[in-house]
Design a protein around this motif. Structure first.
Motif, PDB file in Angstrom:
ATOM      1  N   LEU A  18       1.010  -1.222   0.658  1.00 35.72           N
ATOM      2  CA  LEU A  18       0.080  -0.196  -0.354  1.00 35.72           C
ATOM      3  C   LEU A  18       1.082   1.144  -0.194  1.00 35.72           C
ATOM      4  O   LEU A  18       0.317   2.382  -0.778  1.00 35.72           O
ATOM      5  CB  LEU A  18      -1.312   0.441   1.411  1.00 35.72           C
ATOM      6  CG  LEU A  18      -2.217  -0.831   1.329  1.00 35.72           C
ATOM      7  CD1 LEU A  18      -3.128  -0.897   2.306  1.00 35.72           C
ATOM      8  CD2 LEU A  18      -2.938  -0.165   0.084  1.00 35.72           C
ATOM      9  N   LEU A  21       2.311   1.622  -3.412  1.00 41.31           N
ATOM     10  CA  LEU A  21       1.518   1.982  -4.272  1.00 41.31           C
ATOM     11  C   LEU A  21       0.753   3.547  -3.644  1.00 41.31           C
ATOM     12  O   LEU A  21       1.343   4.284  -4.715  1.00 41.31           O
ATOM     13  CB  LEU A  21       0.035   1.007  -3.775  1.00 41.31           C
ATOM     14  CG  LEU A  21      -0.764   0.932  -4.903  1.00 41.31           C
ATOM     15  CD1 LEU A  21      -0.188   0.547  -6.379  1.00 41.31           C
ATOM     16  CD2 LEU A  21      -2.272  -0.289  -4.263  1.00 41.31           C
ATOM     17  N   VAL A  25       1.413   6.449  -6.725  1.00 42.90           N
ATOM     18  CA  VAL A  25      -0.196   7.948  -6.923  1.00 42.90           C
ATOM     19  C   VAL A  25       0.803   9.140  -6.493  1.00 42.90           C
ATOM     20  O   VAL A  25       0.260  10.178  -8.020  1.00 42.90           O
ATOM     21  CB  VAL A  25      -1.049   7.008  -6.128  1.00 42.90           C
ATOM     22  CG1 VAL A  25      -2.316   8.222  -6.758  1.00 42.90           C
ATOM     23  CG2 VAL A  25      -1.488   6.036  -6.780  1.00 42.90           C
ATOM     24  N   LEU A  28       2.632  10.063  -9.719  1.00 40.58           N
ATOM     25  CA  LEU A  28       1.954  10.113 -10.586  1.00 40.58           C
ATOM     26  C   LEU A  28       1.330  11.610 -10.176  1.00 40.58           C
ATOM     27  O   LEU A  28       1.746  12.341 -11.763  1.00 40.58           O
ATOM     28  CB  LEU A  28       0.967   9.560 -11.590  1.00 40.58           C
ATOM     29  CG  LEU A  28       0.505   8.706 -12.224  1.00 40.58           C
ATOM     30  CD1 LEU A  28       2.207   7.941 -12.907  1.00 40.58           C
ATOM     31  CD2 LEU A  28      -0.165   7.646 -12.062  1.00 40.58           C
ATOM     32  N   ASN A  33       7.728   9.807 -12.993  1.00 38.91           N
ATOM     33  CA  ASN A  33       6.994   8.447 -13.790  1.00 38.91           C
ATOM     34  C   ASN A  33       7.544   8.015 -12.427  1.00 38.91           C
ATOM     35  O   ASN A  33       8.634   7.167 -12.385  1.00 38.91           O
ATOM     36  CB  ASN A  33       8.233   8.011 -15.009  1.00 38.91           C
ATOM     37  CG  ASN A  33       7.510   6.576 -15.494  1.00 38.91           C
ATOM     38  OD1 ASN A  33       6.709   5.686 -15.177  1.00 38.91           O
ATOM     39  ND2 ASN A  33       8.265   6.545 -16.636  1.00 38.91           N
ATOM     40  N   PRO A  34       6.537   6.709 -12.104  1.00 35.69           N
ATOM     41  CA  PRO A  34       6.814   6.131 -10.763  1.00 35.69           C
ATOM     42  C   PRO A  34       7.602   5.101 -11.176  1.00 35.69           C
ATOM     43  O   PRO A  34       8.580   4.605 -10.265  1.00 35.69           O
ATOM     44  CB  PRO A  34       5.251   5.609 -10.043  1.00 35.69           C
ATOM     45  CG  PRO A  34       3.826   5.515 -11.381  1.00 35.69           C
ATOM     46  CD  PRO A  34       4.868   7.292 -12.363  1.00 35.69           C
ATOM     47  N   LEU A  35       7.374   4.150 -12.414  1.00 39.57           N
ATOM     48  CA  LEU A  35       7.677   2.563 -13.007  1.00 39.57           C
ATOM     49  C   LEU A  35       9.281   3.647 -13.019  1.00 39.57           C
ATOM     50  O   LEU A  35      10.174   2.680 -12.152  1.00 39.57           O
ATOM     51  CB  LEU A  35       7.779   2.606 -13.873  1.00 39.57           C
ATOM     52  CG  LEU A  35       6.368   1.404 -14.078  1.00 39.57           C
ATOM     53  CD1 LEU A  35       6.336   0.985 -15.578  1.00 39.57           C
ATOM     54  CD2 LEU A  35       7.290   0.619 -13.155  1.00 39.57           C
ATOM     55  N   LYS A  36      10.111   4.204 -13.148  1.00 42.29           N
ATOM     56  CA  LYS A  36      11.539   4.888 -13.380  1.00 42.29           C
ATOM     57  C   LYS A  36      11.690   5.062 -11.631  1.00 42.29           C
ATOM     58  O   LYS A  36      13.309   5.147 -11.707  1.00 42.29           O
ATOM     59  CB  LYS A  36      11.427   6.708 -14.130  1.00 42.29           C
ATOM     60  CG  LYS A  36      12.526   6.061 -15.051  1.00 42.29           C
ATOM     61  CD  LYS A  36      11.989   7.395 -15.926  1.00 42.29           C
ATOM     62  CE  LYS A  36      13.191   7.821 -16.388  1.00 42.29           C
ATOM     63  NZ  LYS A  36      12.764   9.316 -17.569  1.00 42.29           N
ATOM     64  N   ALA A 312      16.249   9.671 -11.876  1.00 40.79           N
ATOM     65  CA  ALA A 312      14.397   9.768 -12.284  1.00 40.79           C
ATOM     66  C   ALA A 312      14.436  11.115 -11.716  1.00 40.79           C
ATOM     67  O   ALA A 312      12.845  11.555 -12.412  1.00 40.79           O
ATOM     68  CB  ALA A 312      13.703   8.763 -11.452  1.00 40.79           C
ATOM     69  N   GLU A 317      12.392  15.077  -1.351  1.00 39.71           N
ATOM     70  CA  GLU A 317      11.104  15.344  -0.805  1.00 39.71           C
ATOM     71  C   GLU A 317       9.715  14.418  -1.080  1.00 39.71           C
ATOM     72  O   GLU A 317       9.331  14.034  -0.005  1.00 39.71           O
ATOM     73  CB  GLU A 317      10.302  16.776  -0.740  1.00 39.71           C
ATOM     74  CG  GLU A 317      11.148  17.828  -0.071  1.00 39.71           C
ATOM     75  CD  GLU A 317      12.506  18.566  -1.064  1.00 39.71           C
ATOM     76  OE1 GLU A 317      12.241  17.971  -2.085  1.00 39.71           O
ATOM     77  OE2 GLU A 317      13.574  19.584  -0.359  1.00 39.71           O
TER      78      GLU A 317
END
Lengths: 348, 377
Positions: A18, A21, A25, A28, A33-36, A312, A317
Motif C-alpha cells: 500500500l 502504491l 500515485v 504520478l 514516472n513511478p516506474l522509473k 529519475a 522531498e
C-alpha cells in the motif's frame, strides 16, 4: 491458529505494498514516472556491488535498533530512547577504540562490549525509574535522548579531543571495517558488523523463546498482574528488558563507530537510527526474523532513495513522503488487520 | 487453504492496481521524453568518454545536510552550477546535477554514486565533506573533485577558499564611515583561524579610515546561539557602539534581533548591523527602516562556476588551492540599503577596493599581521 498466522504475515506485506502504491500515485500526481522512480530505487540499492554493500551497511544498525525496540515492546515497554542509547554506544566504542593500544583479539571485543554496556546503562535508568517509581518510560527515554546527544557532543569536543569537531579515527585493531569486504564491493563501507547484528537477532529469538527468563519477559508483556500473581518479579523483568534493549541499541552505535565511520563527530541533531528502529520493529511484528527482514527493507529504501533524485528526477522531498507513507501504513496495521478480519467473517 | 481465498483476492487486486498504474506511468514517460525534460543521466553517461570534449563534460555537487535551498552556501553553489549549465545549454540531469545528503553518513555514498554515473567533476560543498572527499578522491584518481571552504589533500582535488579578510576590510571602511560615536563592534562565531580572518580584516579597515575609532571584539563561541548574539549586541549597543559586524552564522540573527528591537522602540536611534556570507538585507527590515548597513557577500556561485569552466576547458586546477577575492567579484559588499549607504561611503569603499586590487594595501588575515598593519599606519 493457522489463519491468525497468515494474518500476521500478510499485514506487513500489505502495508508495504500500500505504501509503495500510494507513493506511486503521488509521484504520478506530481508528474513523475513511478516506474522509473522505483527502478532508480532498485538500482540505487542493488544496482551493483557498491550499492549492495552500502545497503547492507545501512541494514546493520537498523537490525540492532529494531531489535532494541522490539525486545522492549515484547515486555510491554515502549523504548523511545534507542536513539540516545545508540549515541552513548557510539561514543563508548570510539572512546575505547581511540584510547587503547591492544591486540585486536582483545581490543575489538572490548570496544564492542563498551558500547553494549553504555547502551545498557542508558536503558537501565528509565528501567529502574519505571520499576521502582512508576515513571513512564516514554517520557524518560525521550528526555534521555537529548541528554545523550549533548553529552556525547561534549565528550567528543572536550574529553576525547581538544576542542575539535570530530575524534581521531579509531585504531585499526578496534575496527570492524574489512578491506576484503570493501574490495569486493568497490570501496563500500560494508563491515563485519552485519554478522554481529544477525547473531544478535538469533540471540534475541533464543532468549525470548527458549529460556525461562524469556518466558517471564513475554509474560510480563502480556499481563503484568497475572505475572505478578504467578510469582514473577515484574519490576526485575522491566529493568532487565530495558537493559537488554539498551545493549542492543548500544551495539547499533558501535556499528557506526567501529564500522561505518571509524570516528565520532559532533552532531547537530539525531541520526534517526533509533527512531527508524521503531518503524523497523513495528513492521517486523516484534519478532527477531521480522526485524531482520524489515531492516533490509528500510536499508534498501534509505540507500536506494538517494538514487531517485539524480536518476529519475524525483525530488528528495517526494522520496521522503513515499517512505513516510509506508511507515504510516505499517503503523496503521490495526486498520488492515480489522479489514482482513472483517473480510474473513463475511466469508464464513 | 480455503480460508485464504479472500486474502489472495485482495492480494491479486493490489498487484493488478500496481500494474495498471505502472502502465500509466510508462505512457506518461513517453510524453515526458518528447518534451525533453525527463532527465536521463544514464544516456548521458554512456556517451561520455574521457577525451575531454566539451559536449561530454558533466558536473555534479553533493550538498551537506543543509540542502540546496538553505539560503546559504549550498544554494549559492547550486546557483553557480545552474548558471554554468545555462551558458552551455545543459539542463538539470543532463550535464549537471546535485545530490542531497540527509545525514553525514550519506556523503561518501553520494560522492561514490556520482563517480559511478561518470561525472567529470564533483563538488563537495562545505568543510564537513572534507574527510569524505579525501577518501573518495583517493579511490578514484580519474575523477576530479573540488571542495568549497576547506583545504583537502589529493592530486585530483581542488580546494576553493575565499579571501574573507578583503571583504571584511571594506566592511570596516563602511562601518568607520558610518559610525557617529567612533565605536564599532565585531561579533565572531567561534574563536579560530577562520573567523580571526574576518576580525583582522574588519579592524584593519576601520583603523585605515580613522585610527581613533575603537573596535570592540567579542566571540559567542557558537555559530548557532542567537540568544548569546542578542546578549552581546545588547551589551555593545548600550556602550554606545553603533555599528556591529557579525561573522557568526545563525548567532548573528540575535544581533539583528537586538538592533531591530532598539529601532522599534526608538526609530531615530542609529544602530546598524553588517551582515555576512550573503546579502542579509531582509534580516534587517523593520517596518519602513532597515538596520542592515551592508553585507560582506561571499559568492560561492561565482567560484563554482569558474572552477567548472576551467575543468571543462581542460584546465582543472588539480591539487591546487584557489583563493577567490575582490578581483574576481567573488567577495563584495552588498549595496541594497541605498538610503544608509551615502555616496560618501560608496566612494570610500570603491577607493579602498581599488587599492586592495592594485596591491597597494595588503589586508591582514591574522591578529599578528593586523598588529603590524595598524602600527604601520
Amino acid at each position: 491458529m493457522f489463519a491468525n498466522r497468515t494474518v500476521n504475515i500478510l499485514i506487513p506485506i500489505i502495508s508495504v505494498l500500500l505504501g509503495l502504491l500510494s507513493g506511486a500515485v503521488i509521484m504520478l500526481v506530481f508528474g513523475y514516472n513511478p516506474l522509473k522512480g522505483y527502478a532508480a530505487l532498485w538500482t540505487g540499492a542493488f544496482g551493483d556491488a557498491y550499492f549492495l554493500g552500502e545497503t547492507l551497511r545501512q541494514v546493520t544498525p537498523y537490525i540492532l535498533s529494531g531489535l532494541a525496540v522490539a525486545f522492549a515492546l515484547r515486555t510491554g515497554l515502549l523504548n523511545i530512547g534507542v536513539e540516545g542509547q545508540v549515541f552513548v554506544g557510539w561514543v563508548a566504542s570510539v572512546w575505547v577504540g581511540v584510547a587503547f593500544e591492544l591486540p585486536m583479539i582483545i581490543h575489538l571485543p572490548l570496544a564492542v562490549l563498551a558500547a553494549a554496556l553504555a547502551g545498557a546503562f542508558w536503558g537501565f535508568i528509565p528501567g529502574i525509574l519505571k520499576a521502582k517509581l512508576g515513571v513512564h518510560e516514554v517520557i524518560v527515554t525521550i528526555m534521555m535522548n537529548y541528554i545523550a546527544l549533548y553529552l556525547s557532543n561534549e565528550i567528543v569536543r572536550n574529553v576525547i579531543t581538544d576542542g575539535k569537531d570530530r575524534t581521531d579515527s579509531i585504531a585499526p585493531t578496534a575496527s570492524l571495517a574489512s578491506e576484503w569486504l570493501a574490495g569486493m564491493t568497490y570501496f563500500s563501507r560494508l563491515h563485519w558488523g552485519l554478522l554481529i547484528a544477525l547473531f544478535m537477532a538469533l540471540v534475541m529469538w533464543f532468549l525470548l523463546n527458549k529460556t525461562t527468563q524469556g518466558f517471564e519477559l513475554r509474560s510480563v508483556g502480556f499481563n503484568q498482574h497475572a505475572s505478578n500473581y504467578a510469582g514473577m518479579s515484574v519490576s526485575k523483568n522491566i529493568v532487565l528488558a530495558m537493559v537488554i534493549s539498551g545493549a542492543f541499541a548500544g551495539l547499533a552505535g558501535a556499528m557506526e563507530g567501529l564500522g561505518t565511520f571509524g570516528y565520532m563527530s559532533v552532531k547537530s541533531g539525531f541520526t534517526n537510527i533509533g527512531f527508524d528502529g521503531i518503524a523497523v520493529a513495528l513492521l517486523g511484528a516484534n519478532t527477531a526474523l521480522g526485524v531482520v527482514l524489515a531492516a533490509f527493507l528500510f536499508g534498501t529504501l534509505k540507500i536506494g532513495a538517494l538514487n531517485m533524485p539524480t536518476v529519475a528526477g524525483v525530488p528528495t522531498e517526494l522520496v521522503e513522503i513515499v517512505i513516510a507513507l509506508i511507515i504510516i501504513f505499517v503503523a496503521s496495521s490495526y486498520m488492515i488487520r480489522w479489514i482482513i478480519l472483517r473480510f474473513k467473517k463475511e466469508g464464513k | 487453504m480455503f480460508k485464504n481465498r479472500r486474502f489472495l483476492l485482495v492480494f491479486s487486486l493490489l498487484l493488478v492496481i500496481g500494474l495498471v498504474l505502472g502502465a500509466c506511468g510508462a505512457s506518461d514517460d513517453g510524453g515526458d521524453s518528447a518534451e525533453g525534460s525527463g532527465g536521463d543521466s544514464e544516456n548521458n553517461t554512456e556517451n561520455s568518454s574521457e577525451n575531454g570534449n566539451n559536449e561530454d563534460f558533466s558536473v555534479a555537487m553533493v550538498t551537506d545536510v543543509g540542502g540546496v535551498d538553505d539560503k546559504s552556501f549550498n544554494q549559492s553553489a547550486w546557483e553557480g552550477l545552474q548558471a554554468f549549465g545555462e551558458e552551455n545549454g545543459m539542463s538539470k540531469g543532463e550535464g549537471f546535477d546535485y545530490a542531497q545528503s540527509e545525514s553525514d553518513a550519506d556523503y561518501t555514498t553520494n560522492l561514490n554514486r556520482l563517480v559511478r554515473q561518470d561525472y567529470n567533476l564533483i563538488f563537495g560543498i562545505g568543510y564537513l565533506l572534507q574527510p569524505a572527499i579525501e577518501e573518495v578522491a583517493a579511490q578514484y584518481p580519474d575523477t576530479n573533485f573540488a571542495i568549497v571552504d576547506s583545504g583537502a589533500e589529493g592530486d585530483n582535488v581542488a580546494s576553493i577558499l575565499f579571501k574573507e579578510h578583503q571583504g571584511s576590510f571594506l566592511a570596516g571602511v563602511a562601518a568607520a564611515k558610518k559610525t557617529q560615536s567612533n565605536k564599532v563592534g565585531f561579533v565572531g562565531g567561534v574563536d579560530g583561524a577562520l573567523i580571526n580572518k574576518f576580525e583582522a580584516g574588519f579592524e584593519a579597515g576601520v583603523k585605515s579610515v580613522n585610527a581613533d575609532i575603537t573596535v570592540d571584539v567579542q566571540y559567542a563561541e557558537a555559530f548557532d546561539a542567537p540568544d548569546d548574539g542578542k546578549l552581546i549586541a545588547s551589551d555593545m549597543y548600550s556602550k554606545g557602539i553603533d555599528v556591529i559586524y557579525h561573522a557568526s552564522g545563525a548567532t548573528g540573527n540575535g544581533v539583528f534581533a537586538q538592533a531591530k528591537d532598539l529601532k522599534k522602540n526608538n526609530p531615530d536611534e542609529d544602530v546598524w548591523v553588517i551582515g555576512v556570507d550573503r546579502d542579509q538585507h531582509e534580516e534587517g527590515a523593520i517596518g519602513e527602516d532597515n538596520v542592515t548597513l551592508t553585507s560582506m557577500v561571499k559568492r560561492v556561485d561565482i567560484a563554482v562556476q569558474d572552477v567548472t569552466d576551467q575543468a571543462m576547458n581542460g584546465e582543472f586546477p588539480a591539487g591546487e588551492t584557489i583563493e577567490y577575492g575582490l578581483n574576481d567579484d567573488a567577495i563584495s559588499l552588498a549595496r541594497t540599503n541605498e538610503e544608509a549607504l551615502s555616496d560618501d561611503i560608496i566612494t570610500a569603499i570603491e577607493d579602498w577596493k581599488e587599492k586592495i586590487i592594485n596591491g597597494d594595501v595588503e589586508v591582514p588575515s591574522t591578529r599578528e599581521e593586523l598588529e603590524t598593519y595598524v602600527n604601520s599606519l
